[in-house]
Design an enzyme around this catalytic site. Sequence first.
Site, PDB file in Angstrom:
ATOM      1  N   ALA A 233       4.578   3.535  -5.620  1.00 24.40           N
ATOM      2  CA  ALA A 233       3.317   2.788  -5.526  1.00 24.40           C
ATOM      3  C   ALA A 233       2.832   2.222  -6.856  1.00 24.40           C
ATOM      4  O   ALA A 233       2.158   1.199  -6.881  1.00 24.40           O
ATOM      5  CB  ALA A 233       2.248   3.682  -4.915  1.00 24.40           C
ATOM      6  N   GLY A 237      -0.807  -2.316  -6.414  1.00 26.42           N
ATOM      7  CA  GLY A 237      -1.074  -3.688  -5.973  1.00 26.42           C
ATOM      8  C   GLY A 237      -0.751  -3.892  -4.497  1.00 26.42           C
ATOM      9  O   GLY A 237      -1.564  -4.407  -3.725  1.00 26.42           O
ATOM     10  N   ASP A 301       9.308  -0.131  -2.967  1.00 23.98           N
ATOM     11  CA  ASP A 301       9.216  -1.242  -3.921  1.00 23.98           C
ATOM     12  C   ASP A 301       9.967  -0.746  -5.162  1.00 23.98           C
ATOM     13  O   ASP A 301       9.369  -0.225  -6.095  1.00 23.98           O
ATOM     14  CB  ASP A 301       7.736  -1.535  -4.208  1.00 23.98           C
ATOM     15  N   CYS A 354      11.665  -7.052  -7.418  1.00 18.97           N
ATOM     16  CA  CYS A 354      11.294  -8.333  -8.033  1.00 18.97           C
ATOM     17  C   CYS A 354      12.467  -8.796  -8.898  1.00 18.97           C
ATOM     18  O   CYS A 354      12.309  -9.172 -10.047  1.00 18.97           O
ATOM     19  CB  CYS A 354       9.993  -8.239  -8.809  1.00 18.97           C
TER      20      CYS A 354
END
Length: 405
Positions: A233, A237, A301, A354
């Site tokens: 986390a 965001g 993520d 990303c």
Amino acid sequence: MRLHRNLVFATVDALSEIFNEGKYADKMIEKALKRDKRWGSRDRSFIAETTYDIVRWKRLYSEIAEVKAPYSRENLFRLFAVWATLRGITLPDWKQIEPTPSRRIKGKFDELSKIRKYRESIPDWMDEMGVKELGEKIWEKEIHALNEQAPVVLRVNTLNISRDNLRSILKDEQVIAEPVKGYPDALQLEERTNVFKTEAFKKGYFEVQDANSQLVAHFLEVEPGMRVVDTCAGAGGKTLHIAAIMENKGQIIATDIYENKLKELKRRAKRAGVHNIDPRAIDTTKVVKKLYGTADRVLIDAPCSGLGVLSRNPDAKWKLQPEFIENIKKTQAEILDTYSRILKPGGKMVYATCSVLPSENQEQVEKFLAREAGKNFKLIKDKKLLSSVTGYDGFYMAMLENTEK
């Protein structure tokens, strides 16, 4: 444009810490901006944008100025002189700045601009890796796009306000922001400005979040009342966005190995009016094991090379090493194997990065599905977002379903 000594000196000091001491550009710019309370927004943006520019084009400018690391103060002023000359800015007659052969600088710029690794100012290994993973044509466009300054995008906190209402409130505060087509919660600033000083920010009406990053929470297909685990986390965001989509109903367990990031998440959640987040620091393996088989949705993520966000973190070009990327791929595989076990049978998880490298993205997913840990999973959908196509950060996301009965 007239150059002011104190602004140029603040820029050179920031560059010295970034290039010679390996400090993070954003932190050093933040520090530089605190030097003089009298500086206005134009002064502050000169320091921030000039520093980022020189960091972004470090290899190209160093080659033109014929300087190498470690960068002496004299060499940093040379880099600054190259930056100013290429922008057509007249250099002042200061003792720190030697007479600058502008014709030679421009000639060298034209000559080096024919070679991609100089033109896009990247290390050799990064150029080779980009070509190998994406092919010459796509890499050429992608690295060019990643050298553009990133736009400022806000994510509307729909728990507190609608996009249209936020837009008009910001307009009253002299901030012009336009909706972004295809991104339901996004507003993009027309001009860069410090939005954190606005009343709208203090009231928790928005967060600053890249448009492509905002797609991850929607991709997870969460619904109010679900039990969701956001496994990496960080400062939250995407966690806060998930909470807004879930209308504050249900439970979001936000885990991370860094407790200080989760403290920041708590602070942000309070401002946003979010109260369905349960932050848990992963200090032992028990924290994750307790969650096995309990979640309707899992978001991974994953830590990654960050190659998709170079436009906002240009110093990463000089900090990243090929060994780091090889190691992070091993970490990604371990995380997939472990955190996938948190999912209930029939639950869905999203693996996101990303990065624009297939080896961190679709190849990681393929390898996971071929391993024992992924035998009960199937790929539902995936999305590759390139900066050169969207104008926002490079991202990858894949949704996997646990097909166990």
